[in-house]
Scaffold this motif. Structure first.
Motif, PDB file in Angstrom:
ATOM      1  N   GLY A  78       0.790  -1.222   0.000  1.00  0.00           N
ATOM      2  CA  GLY A  78       0.000   0.000   0.000  1.00  0.00           C
ATOM      3  C   GLY A  78       0.818   1.265   0.000  1.00  0.00           C
ATOM      4  O   GLY A  78       0.292   2.356  -0.261  1.00  0.00           O
ATOM      5  N   SER A  79       2.117   1.147   0.277  1.00  0.00           N
ATOM      6  CA  SER A  79       2.992   2.318   0.296  1.00  0.00           C
ATOM      7  C   SER A  79       3.867   2.429  -0.942  1.00  0.00           C
ATOM      8  O   SER A  79       4.553   3.445  -1.127  1.00  0.00           O
ATOM      9  CB  SER A  79       3.897   2.285   1.537  1.00  0.00           C
ATOM     10  OG  SER A  79       3.152   2.348   2.725  1.00  0.00           O
ATOM     11  N   LEU A  80       3.863   1.415  -1.806  1.00  0.00           N
ATOM     12  CA  LEU A  80       4.794   1.368  -2.935  1.00  0.00           C
ATOM     13  C   LEU A  80       4.691   2.609  -3.821  1.00  0.00           C
ATOM     14  O   LEU A  80       5.688   3.276  -4.092  1.00  0.00           O
ATOM     15  CB  LEU A  80       4.550   0.109  -3.775  1.00  0.00           C
ATOM     16  CG  LEU A  80       5.380   0.036  -5.068  1.00  0.00           C
ATOM     17  CD1 LEU A  80       6.858  -0.122  -4.751  1.00  0.00           C
ATOM     18  CD2 LEU A  80       4.884  -1.108  -5.956  1.00  0.00           C
ATOM     19  N   ALA A  81       3.482   2.925  -4.296  1.00  0.00           N
ATOM     20  CA  ALA A  81       3.317   4.041  -5.226  1.00  0.00           C
ATOM     21  C   ALA A  81       3.749   5.361  -4.588  1.00  0.00           C
ATOM     22  O   ALA A  81       4.333   6.229  -5.249  1.00  0.00           O
ATOM     23  CB  ALA A  81       1.871   4.122  -5.706  1.00  0.00           C
ATOM     24  N   LEU A  82       3.472   5.528  -3.291  1.00  0.00           N
ATOM     25  CA  LEU A  82       3.874   6.749  -2.595  1.00  0.00           C
ATOM     26  C   LEU A  82       5.392   6.858  -2.505  1.00  0.00           C
ATOM     27  O   LEU A  82       5.960   7.939  -2.653  1.00  0.00           O
ATOM     28  CB  LEU A  82       3.252   6.775  -1.200  1.00  0.00           C
ATOM     29  CG  LEU A  82       1.722   6.770  -1.154  1.00  0.00           C
ATOM     30  CD1 LEU A  82       1.245   6.582   0.277  1.00  0.00           C
ATOM     31  CD2 LEU A  82       1.159   8.047  -1.749  1.00  0.00           C
ATOM     32  N   TYR A  83       6.052   5.733  -2.287  1.00  0.00           N
ATOM     33  CA  TYR A  83       7.509   5.749  -2.214  1.00  0.00           C
ATOM     34  C   TYR A  83       8.140   5.994  -3.591  1.00  0.00           C
ATOM     35  O   TYR A  83       9.222   6.575  -3.692  1.00  0.00           O
ATOM     36  CB  TYR A  83       8.024   4.444  -1.623  1.00  0.00           C
ATOM     37  CG  TYR A  83       7.795   4.297  -0.131  1.00  0.00           C
ATOM     38  CD1 TYR A  83       7.629   5.416   0.677  1.00  0.00           C
ATOM     39  CD2 TYR A  83       7.754   3.047   0.467  1.00  0.00           C
ATOM     40  CE1 TYR A  83       7.431   5.290   2.045  1.00  0.00           C
ATOM     41  CE2 TYR A  83       7.554   2.905   1.840  1.00  0.00           C
ATOM     42  CZ  TYR A  83       7.391   4.030   2.620  1.00  0.00           C
ATOM     43  OH  TYR A  83       7.197   3.907   3.974  1.00  0.00           O
ATOM     44  N   VAL A  84       7.478   5.545  -4.659  1.00  0.00           N
ATOM     45  CA  VAL A  84       7.982   5.827  -6.007  1.00  0.00           C
ATOM     46  C   VAL A  84       7.961   7.335  -6.265  1.00  0.00           C
ATOM     47  O   VAL A  84       8.903   7.895  -6.820  1.00  0.00           O
ATOM     48  CB  VAL A  84       7.161   5.085  -7.077  1.00  0.00           C
ATOM     49  CG1 VAL A  84       7.560   5.547  -8.480  1.00  0.00           C
ATOM     50  CG2 VAL A  84       7.375   3.581  -6.964  1.00  0.00           C
ATOM     51  N   VAL A  85       6.872   8.003  -5.848  1.00  0.00           N
ATOM     52  CA  VAL A  85       6.803   9.459  -5.970  1.00  0.00           C
ATOM     53  C   VAL A  85       7.936  10.096  -5.174  1.00  0.00           C
ATOM     54  O   VAL A  85       8.609  11.026  -5.641  1.00  0.00           O
ATOM     55  CB  VAL A  85       5.442   9.991  -5.491  1.00  0.00           C
ATOM     56  CG1 VAL A  85       5.428  11.513  -5.481  1.00  0.00           C
ATOM     57  CG2 VAL A  85       4.321   9.465  -6.383  1.00  0.00           C
ATOM     58  N   THR A  86       8.170   9.596  -3.976  1.00  0.00           N
ATOM     59  CA  THR A  86       9.249  10.122  -3.145  1.00  0.00           C
ATOM     60  C   THR A  86      10.600   9.970  -3.828  1.00  0.00           C
ATOM     61  O   THR A  86      11.399  10.913  -3.892  1.00  0.00           O
ATOM     62  CB  THR A  86       9.272   9.402  -1.788  1.00  0.00           C
ATOM     63  OG1 THR A  86       8.012   9.561  -1.149  1.00  0.00           O
ATOM     64  CG2 THR A  86      10.371   9.957  -0.898  1.00  0.00           C
ATOM     65  N   ALA A  87      10.869   8.781  -4.370  1.00  0.00           N
ATOM     66  CA  ALA A  87      12.157   8.518  -5.012  1.00  0.00           C
ATOM     67  C   ALA A  87      12.344   9.383  -6.256  1.00  0.00           C
ATOM     68  O   ALA A  87      13.430   9.938  -6.493  1.00  0.00           O
ATOM     69  CB  ALA A  87      12.268   7.039  -5.376  1.00  0.00           C
ATOM     70  N   SER A  88      11.294   9.526  -7.063  1.00  0.00           N
ATOM     71  CA  SER A  88      11.409  10.344  -8.275  1.00  0.00           C
ATOM     72  C   SER A  88      11.650  11.799  -7.928  1.00  0.00           C
ATOM     73  O   SER A  88      12.365  12.522  -8.643  1.00  0.00           O
ATOM     74  CB  SER A  88      10.145  10.197  -9.134  1.00  0.00           C
ATOM     75  OG  SER A  88       9.006  10.692  -8.480  1.00  0.00           O
ATOM     76  N   THR A  89      11.103  12.260  -6.810  1.00  0.00           N
ATOM     77  CA  THR A  89      11.296  13.649  -6.419  1.00  0.00           C
ATOM     78  C   THR A  89      12.689  13.890  -5.878  1.00  0.00           C
ATOM     79  O   THR A  89      13.286  14.940  -6.119  1.00  0.00           O
ATOM     80  CB  THR A  89      10.246  14.056  -5.384  1.00  0.00           C
ATOM     81  OG1 THR A  89       8.974  13.755  -5.914  1.00  0.00           O
ATOM     82  CG2 THR A  89      10.327  15.537  -5.092  1.00  0.00           C
ATOM     83  N   LEU A  90      13.218  12.934  -5.141  1.00  0.00           N
ATOM     84  CA  LEU A  90      14.592  13.064  -4.667  1.00  0.00           C
ATOM     85  C   LEU A  90      15.562  13.171  -5.836  1.00  0.00           C
ATOM     86  O   LEU A  90      16.493  13.984  -5.819  1.00  0.00           O
ATOM     87  CB  LEU A  90      14.961  11.881  -3.768  1.00  0.00           C
ATOM     88  CG  LEU A  90      14.287  11.855  -2.392  1.00  0.00           C
ATOM     89  CD1 LEU A  90      14.582  10.539  -1.683  1.00  0.00           C
ATOM     90  CD2 LEU A  90      14.762  13.035  -1.546  1.00  0.00           C
ATOM     91  N   LEU A  91      15.332  12.380  -6.882  1.00  0.00           N
ATOM     92  CA  LEU A  91      16.170  12.494  -8.069  1.00  0.00           C
ATOM     93  C   LEU A  91      15.920  13.828  -8.767  1.00  0.00           C
ATOM     94  O   LEU A  91      16.837  14.455  -9.292  1.00  0.00           O
ATOM     95  CB  LEU A  91      15.910  11.332  -9.027  1.00  0.00           C
ATOM     96  CG  LEU A  91      16.775  11.308 -10.294  1.00  0.00           C
ATOM     97  CD1 LEU A  91      18.260  11.225  -9.922  1.00  0.00           C
ATOM     98  CD2 LEU A  91      16.382  10.142 -11.202  1.00  0.00           C
ATOM     99  N   SER A  92      14.667  14.277  -8.774  1.00  0.00           N
ATOM    100  CA  SER A  92      14.346  15.572  -9.374  1.00  0.00           C
ATOM    101  C   SER A  92      15.118  16.700  -8.710  1.00  0.00           C
ATOM    102  O   SER A  92      15.530  17.662  -9.371  1.00  0.00           O
ATOM    103  CB  SER A  92      12.844  15.855  -9.263  1.00  0.00           C
ATOM    104  OG  SER A  92      12.091  14.957 -10.031  1.00  0.00           O
ATOM    105  N   ALA A  93      15.291  16.599  -7.389  1.00  0.00           N
ATOM    106  CA  ALA A  93      16.015  17.641  -6.674  1.00  0.00           C
ATOM    107  C   ALA A  93      17.435  17.803  -7.212  1.00  0.00           C
ATOM    108  O   ALA A  93      18.007  18.892  -7.161  1.00  0.00           O
ATOM    109  CB  ALA A  93      16.055  17.315  -5.182  1.00  0.00           C
ATOM    110  N   LEU A  94      18.000  16.725  -7.768  1.00  0.00           N
ATOM    111  CA  LEU A  94      19.335  16.787  -8.352  1.00  0.00           C
ATOM    112  C   LEU A  94      19.307  17.171  -9.828  1.00  0.00           C
ATOM    113  O   LEU A  94      20.165  17.917 -10.309  1.00  0.00           O
ATOM    114  CB  LEU A  94      20.035  15.428  -8.197  1.00  0.00           C
ATOM    115  CG  LEU A  94      20.250  14.937  -6.763  1.00  0.00           C
ATOM    116  CD1 LEU A  94      20.838  13.529  -6.778  1.00  0.00           C
ATOM    117  CD2 LEU A  94      21.158  15.879  -6.003  1.00  0.00           C
TER     118      LEU A  94
END
Length: 461
Positions: A78-94
């Motif tokens: 149930g948390s997978l999709a939310l964590y994918v958003v988190t990971a993509s945003t962390l990469l976006s910050a770079l």
């Protein structure tokens, strides 16, 4: 770092209006993905695919206690999709600041906008292929689409400075957001009809969702043609002197110069910090609303689509309403009123009884009224604080906290669910983002920030 006030807009009013109309349509284009895919369908769909992989023998109405293994780490389905958003945003910050630096130095920004949009739309359309237990493909496509959406919006938002005078930006930004909600709502209405009537067409629930995901990707790609054809490229202006090289090396050099001089624009940075907080709250509410409604309040897919559809059409009017409010009282005060309304939305959502669909719809009306206005005016207000020649680079920092790319909110929401097995504490935890963001925004001296950036002062701020 005060510089002489200048305006980069040199076109006639007729030329500006024509480009503004073309510019609006990128909001129309990408909102189909944001609404149909990112907000309504893909988070619960990917969660169901992940659950099927983690607990293939557990009935859907029973709790799945088995975690997925993602890069060796246990992750609740149930948390997978939310964590994918988190990971993509962390990469976006770079990545996005570099994208912004490239856009500021490129003589063809509209080509960059379209290129990112078309790669993202291809990933979005390919979500049609996610079936069975193939959560890995779904996570990868969500990751690519989110990165490309953020990159395209960096360029798109920066173009606002080129096509609208300071006094026009609240109106232009609000109309763009309004058209985006209208376009996203129209496609969502079509998808609602497909989901509710899919059985009579011989389609199961999964097939109707996949077709809807495909339609959102196609919509995003096709309507990007309008801004691509209607906007004109402009040469870069007032670039920071950097060591000569190719476009990429010059862009890294410009980024380094900007990072060194960030302290020269304290009001811009204070606004960015405020926006990081309150917009993370907004984006997490938007991105998690369908999951919360389905898993915690017990609503089915059709009810969730009806709710988001209502939000879309109310938000169309809300964006225009806030644009008029800004013309009277200024953008900053209008955004602050919106933040106060958002805290009320979160508090009501926390105590909302399970299964009370009419109350859920009433809450959706409140969300719609405030949603478009706070986002549209935040964009136009920030554009006033951005130094000329670095607008795309500064908007890359802005986009790191923009829709679908927030990290603190989605991470906290997913973590709270993993710790409590309930989405109610997760939704309540979002209050901190609105409170902190609002307090920081109160401290922003907009007039001083505009002067420091060397921009022309609008009549109302």
């Amino acid at each position: 770092m005060s510089t002489p006030a200048v305006s980069p807009v040199a076109a006639t009013e007729q030329e500006r209006r024509r480009e503004q109309r073309a510019w609006y349509f990128y909001d129309w284009a990408n909102s189909a993905y944001v609404t149909t895919t990112a907000t309504v369908l893909f988070v619960p769909y990917l969660s169901s695919v992940a659950r099927a992989a983690a607990c293939p023998d557990v009935p859907a109405d029973e709790v799945c206690t088995t975690d997925l293994s993602v890069l060796g780490l246990p992750v609740a389905a149930g948390s997978l999709a939310l964590y994918v958003v988190t990971a993509s945003t962390l990469l976006s910050a770079l990545l996005l600041p570099v994208v912004g630096a490239i856009a500021d130095r490129s003589p063809r920004p509209k080509h960059l906008l379209a290129g990112f949009a078309w790669v993202g739309s291809l990933a979005a359309a390919s979500m049609f292929l996610v079936t069975g237990t193939n959560w890995q493909l779904g996570a990868a496509l969500q990751f690519v689409a989110n990165i490309c959406l953020g990159a395209s919006l960096v360029v798109y938002d920066a173009i606002l400075v080129q096509i609208a005078t300071p006094d026009e930006r609240d109106r232009v930004s609000s109309r763009g957001w309004a058209l985006g909600y209208l376009g996203g709502g129209l496609l969502l209405a079509v998808n609602l009809a497909l989901v509710t009537m899919g059985g009579s067409l011989g389609l199961d629930a999964g097939q109707t969702v996949r077709i809807s995901l495909l339609s959102a990707g196609i919509w995003w790609g096709v309507f990007t043609l309008i801004p691509f054809l209607g906007l004109r490229n402009r040469p870069p202006v007032r670039l920071a002197p950097v060591e000569r090289g190719n476009l990429v090396t010059e862009s890294f050099g410009q980024l380094w110069q900007t990072l060194k001089h960030l302290r020269g624009y304290p009001q811009t940075l204070l606004f960015l910090a405020a926006y990081l907080f309150f917009n993370d709250g907004i984006q997490t509410v938007i991105g998690s609303s369908s999951l919360y409604g389905q898993a915690e309040l017990g609503f089915n897919e059709s009810q969730l689509i009806i709710t988001i559809l209502l939000v879309q059409f109310v938000a169309f009017g809300g964006a225009l309403l806030f644009g008029r409010m800004a013309a009277r009282i200024g953008a900053k005060r209008s955004v602050l009123y919106g933040i106060v309304m958002w805290t009320g939305v979160v508090a009501v959502g926390f105590v909302l009884p399970e299964g009370q669909f009419a109350l859920f719809l009433a809450l959706a009306v409140g969300i719609g009224l405030v949603l478009g206005g706070t986002q549209a005016l935040s964009r136009s207000l920030y554009s006033q604080l951005v130094p000329l020649g670095r607008q795309a680079e500064y908007f890359s920092l802005y986009q790191a906290a923009e829709r679908g790319t927030s990290w603190f909110g989605t991470f906290l929401f997913g973590l709270m669910f993993q710790l409590t097995d309930s989405y109610r504490p997760a939704i309540l935890s979002l209050l901190v983002f609105f409170v902190v963001g609002g307090l920081l925004l109160v401290k922003v001296d907009v007039r001083k920030g505009i002067a420091d950036a060397g921009n022309v002062q609008p009549r109302k701020v």
